[in-house]
Design a protein around this motif. Structure first.
Motif, PDB file in Angstrom:
ATOM      1  N   GLN A  14       0.820  -1.193   0.000  1.00 16.02           N
ATOM      2  CA  GLN A  14       0.000   0.000   0.000  1.00 16.02           C
ATOM      3  C   GLN A  14       0.857   1.248   0.000  1.00 16.02           C
ATOM      4  O   GLN A  14       2.054   1.202  -0.184  1.00 16.02           O
ATOM      5  CB  GLN A  14      -0.923  -0.001   1.217  1.00 16.02           C
ATOM      6  N   ASN A 327      -6.360  -0.638   8.490  1.00 17.67           N
ATOM      7  CA  ASN A 327      -6.014   0.699   8.039  1.00 17.67           C
ATOM      8  C   ASN A 327      -6.659   0.898   6.672  1.00 17.67           C
ATOM      9  O   ASN A 327      -6.340   0.181   5.727  1.00 17.67           O
ATOM     10  CB  ASN A 327      -4.492   0.836   7.934  1.00 17.67           C
ATOM     11  N   PRO A 328      -7.609   1.849   6.538  1.00 18.28           N
ATOM     12  CA  PRO A 328      -8.261   2.044   5.238  1.00 18.28           C
ATOM     13  C   PRO A 328      -7.293   2.253   4.088  1.00 18.28           C
ATOM     14  O   PRO A 328      -7.614   1.927   2.945  1.00 18.28           O
ATOM     15  CB  PRO A 328      -9.130   3.287   5.476  1.00 18.28           C
ATOM     16  N   ASN A 329      -6.098   2.759   4.357  1.00 12.31           N
ATOM     17  CA  ASN A 329      -5.118   2.944   3.290  1.00 12.31           C
ATOM     18  C   ASN A 329      -4.623   1.621   2.719  1.00 12.31           C
ATOM     19  O   ASN A 329      -4.037   1.586   1.633  1.00 12.31           O
ATOM     20  CB  ASN A 329      -3.933   3.767   3.794  1.00 12.31           C
ATOM     21  N   PHE A 332      -5.672   0.644  -0.858  1.00 10.15           N
ATOM     22  CA  PHE A 332      -5.146   1.409  -1.994  1.00 10.15           C
ATOM     23  C   PHE A 332      -4.997   0.543  -3.241  1.00 10.15           C
ATOM     24  O   PHE A 332      -5.478   0.882  -4.316  1.00 10.15           O
ATOM     25  CB  PHE A 332      -3.820   2.030  -1.592  1.00 10.15           C
ATOM     26  N   TYR A 445     -15.018  -2.225   5.863  1.00  8.40           N
ATOM     27  CA  TYR A 445     -14.967  -1.511   4.588  1.00  8.40           C
ATOM     28  C   TYR A 445     -15.958  -2.167   3.641  1.00  8.40           C
ATOM     29  O   TYR A 445     -16.491  -3.248   3.917  1.00  8.40           O
ATOM     30  CB  TYR A 445     -13.559  -1.545   3.982  1.00  8.40           C
ATOM     31  N   CYS A 472     -20.243   6.017  -2.678  1.00  7.86           N
ATOM     32  CA  CYS A 472     -19.170   6.670  -1.910  1.00  7.86           C
ATOM     33  C   CYS A 472     -19.668   7.895  -1.160  1.00  7.86           C
ATOM     34  O   CYS A 472     -19.204   8.193  -0.054  1.00  7.86           O
ATOM     35  CB  CYS A 472     -18.019   7.066  -2.827  1.00  7.86           C
ATOM     36  N   PRO A 478     -14.992   3.043   4.687  1.00  9.33           N
ATOM     37  CA  PRO A 478     -14.068   3.180   3.559  1.00  9.33           C
ATOM     38  C   PRO A 478     -14.526   2.311   2.386  1.00  9.33           C
ATOM     39  O   PRO A 478     -15.112   1.242   2.585  1.00  9.33           O
ATOM     40  CB  PRO A 478     -12.736   2.675   4.132  1.00  9.33           C
ATOM     41  N   ASN A 500     -14.430   8.909   0.899  1.00 10.57           N
ATOM     42  CA  ASN A 500     -14.289   7.531   1.411  1.00 10.57           C
ATOM     43  C   ASN A 500     -13.679   6.553   0.419  1.00 10.57           C
ATOM     44  O   ASN A 500     -13.443   5.401   0.790  1.00 10.57           O
ATOM     45  CB  ASN A 500     -15.633   6.960   1.895  1.00 10.57           C
ATOM     46  N   LYS A 502     -10.888   4.757  -1.025  1.00  8.73           N
ATOM     47  CA  LYS A 502      -9.518   4.577  -0.551  1.00  8.73           C
ATOM     48  C   LYS A 502      -8.617   3.845  -1.532  1.00  8.73           C
ATOM     49  O   LYS A 502      -7.395   3.848  -1.376  1.00  8.73           O
ATOM     50  CB  LYS A 502      -9.529   3.816   0.775  1.00  8.73           C
ATOM     51  N   CYS A 531      -3.529  10.092  -7.305  1.00 10.52           N
ATOM     52  CA  CYS A 531      -3.854  10.691  -6.006  1.00 10.52           C
ATOM     53  C   CYS A 531      -3.194  12.051  -5.828  1.00 10.52           C
ATOM     54  O   CYS A 531      -3.739  12.933  -5.167  1.00 10.52           O
ATOM     55  CB  CYS A 531      -3.438   9.753  -4.871  1.00 10.52           C
TER      56      CYS A 531
END
Length: 534
Positions: A14, A327-329, A332, A445, A472, A478, A500, A502, A531
């Motif tokens: 990620q 972790n929502p990240n 990715f 999520y 979204c 997320p 939201n 991600k 991004c």
């Protein structure tokens, strides 16, 4: 993030992240056999990296389940230093409180002065304040020695029903302490007392109570409900909005000290620099996990036993690193392996996952389980969470980090009951209503799609950008976009800049290619560039 289907799935690397290490407390030059200049440099360095510091102002619990003892253990578990000012000494155990002796107000003031004048406190957390005079002393001390944040847990009644703070303290709580507070954390019984014994029986009642207490002065108010007959729920309100947090209700007698622990965890996270919402989310998850992992412990003969704040040191699951903090990240770049593509390119699930990290529904259960176990080890070593698509039995057997389920699979709340609070749960959703239900069921999520036409799933309606945008904009969770996403269109998805959203989930774009590692690196670069533009 990685997910394993009955085709195994693994999350690819990620966004870059940083990890903080816990520095040592201030060091006096006198204890070092080094020259004074070097000792001085060490002292300055230590002061430049302060230890997150919480001061708890509360009562002592001789049974060590709540009060000062719970506060210190909770802060230690989350990496914060915890000093203490004792306001009362209790004689209590798992049966209840047998006696209470309030510490003289002058001596409480002396303790406050000693700590606050010397030890660079970041956050003050209050627990039992048994008299109006002690509340006044605390307020005076905080005006003289300001701190970054004040967390007020208005402890008035113990979990066993014993009164710990008299009615004379209510007015001064409302008039003096709450206006200074950054967050107040009453349970429904305490909220009821603060508002004149109003009845709190429903979620709507909790929202009204949260808003009413917010008007008394605190920036944020968190009303918790260990007593209502609904799924675990918290209602947070600040001047801008309500936020409802739902979770797992765990059947256990070991609930003594949950309120103290929740407030202390919030304080610890605030001391570490977290936002208020993040601090509350971490605290809620910590309490749920502690209850879950010590639900069968037996200490004492009474109806309410303590739970283990240091469960992460002893639980085999935590030792193995299986409870990956969501972790929502991590969404990715969400890589979903496909058994057919693996066979096409002559690679195993294990090789596919390993290749994705470095840059299957038609599988028999035994073969799939062995492959999933191998993928777990690879993902652990790469610091990547591994989820299993649909197969909760395989996720349990291989100790994966979680599962992803569809609308026709087991609902997320049932999955949570089976997996416990420490696992990651994702749900495929195509509509705002489905996203709302996933949130209510306790998912972490949602996967939304297909965004574009795809050949990997038959009869999968295409939502397009408008469908993705609709979900979204309403989702409280997320979102990861999925369906027909590849190197040619992934950037356009992320450039939408949707709330939201991600990341993107991909199958063919990685695993229907000759070199998975090269494709992973290329796609990740595309996402990073997109991004930076949005």
């Amino acid at each position: 993030m990685a997910s394993v289907q009955p085709s195994a799935a693994a999350l690819a690397p990620q966004r870059p992240s940083t990890a903080a290490t816990l520095p040592s407390p201030s060091i006096s030059p006198r204890v070092f056999p080094f020259p004074r200049t070097r000792a001085r440099r060490l002292e300055v360095a230590a002061r430049a990296m302060p230890w997150p510091h919480v001061l708890t102002v509360a009562g002592s619990d001789s049974g060590a389940g709540a009060g000062i003892q719970a506060d210190i253990k909770a802060c230690a578990a989350l990496g914060a230093y915890c000093s203490s000012v004792i306001t009362a000494v209790t004689a209590q155990n798992t049966i209840g409180v047998q006696a209470l002796h309030a510490v003289p107000e002058d001596f409480v003031g002396e303790q406050l002065r000693s700590v606050l004048s010397d030890m660079s406190v970041d956050v003050v957390k209050t627990g039992m304040l048994p008299s109006a005079g002690i509340v006044k002393v605390l307020c005076e001390s905080l005006r003289k020695f300001p701190v970054k944040a004040l967390v007020v847990d208005p402890v008035m009644v113990s979990t066993s029903g014993d009164t710990l703070s008299g009615p004379s303290t209510l007015a001064i709580y409302r008039d003096e302490l709450f206006p200074m507070a950054d967050i107040v954390t009453p349970n429904v019984k305490e909220a009821s007392k603060l508002l004149g014994d109003v009845s709190l029986q429903t979620i709507s009642d909790m929202r009204d109570a949260a808003e009413s207490i917010h008007k008394l002065g605190p920036n944020v108010n968190l009303v918790t409900e260990p007593y209502l007959k609904i799924s675990s729920f918290d209602s947070t309100v600040n001047c801008k909005k309500f936020i409802e947090l739902r979770g797992l209700r765990i059947k256990t007698r070991n609930t003594h000290g949950t309120g103290c622990t929740l407030a202390s965890c919030v304080a610890a996270e605030l001391a570490k620099g977290a936002t208020m919402l993040h601090a509350v989310q971490v605290a809620k998850k910590f309490v749920e996990s502690a209850l879950y992992h010590s639900k069968d412990l037996v200490i004492g003969n009474g109806p309410q036993g303590p739970f283990d704040h240091l469960f992460s040191l002893k639980s085999p699951l935590y030792k193995m690193g299986s409870l990956h903090k969501f972790n929502p990240n991590d969404l990715f770049l969400y890589a979903v392996t496909d058994s057919g593509m693996n066979k096409k390119w002559g690679r195993s699930i294990k090789d596919a996952v390993k290749a994705a990290i470095e840059g299957e529904k038609d599988t028999e259960t035994r073969e799939f389980l062995e492959a999933a176990k191998a993928c777990v080890e690879i993902c652990r070593s790469g610091g990547v969470p591994l989820l299993i698509n649909d197969r909760i039995d395989v996720a349990l057997a291989c100790n994966a980090d979680g599962v992803h389920v569809g609308q026709t699979d087991m609902p997320a709340w049932e999955v949570r009951e089976l997996l416990g609070p420490g696992k990651i749960i994702g749900v495929s959703c195509k509509t705002p209503a489905q996203a709302e239900q996933a949130w209510k069921d306790g998912a972490d999520y949602i996967g939304c799609g297909g965004v574009f036409p795809t050949t990997t799933k038959a009869n999968n309606p295409t939502l397009g950008f408008e469908g993705l945008r609709t979900v979204c904009s309403t989702s409280k969770l997320p979102v990861v976009a999925i369906g027909g996403i590849n190197a040619g269109n992934a950037g356009s998805v992320m450039e939408l800049g949707l709330p939201n959203l991600k990341g993107v989930a991909v199958v063919s774009a990685l695993f229907d290619r000759e070199c998975v590692t090269t494709e992973t690196r290329s796609l990740r670069s595309i996402l990073m560039n997109a991004c930076s533009k949005s």
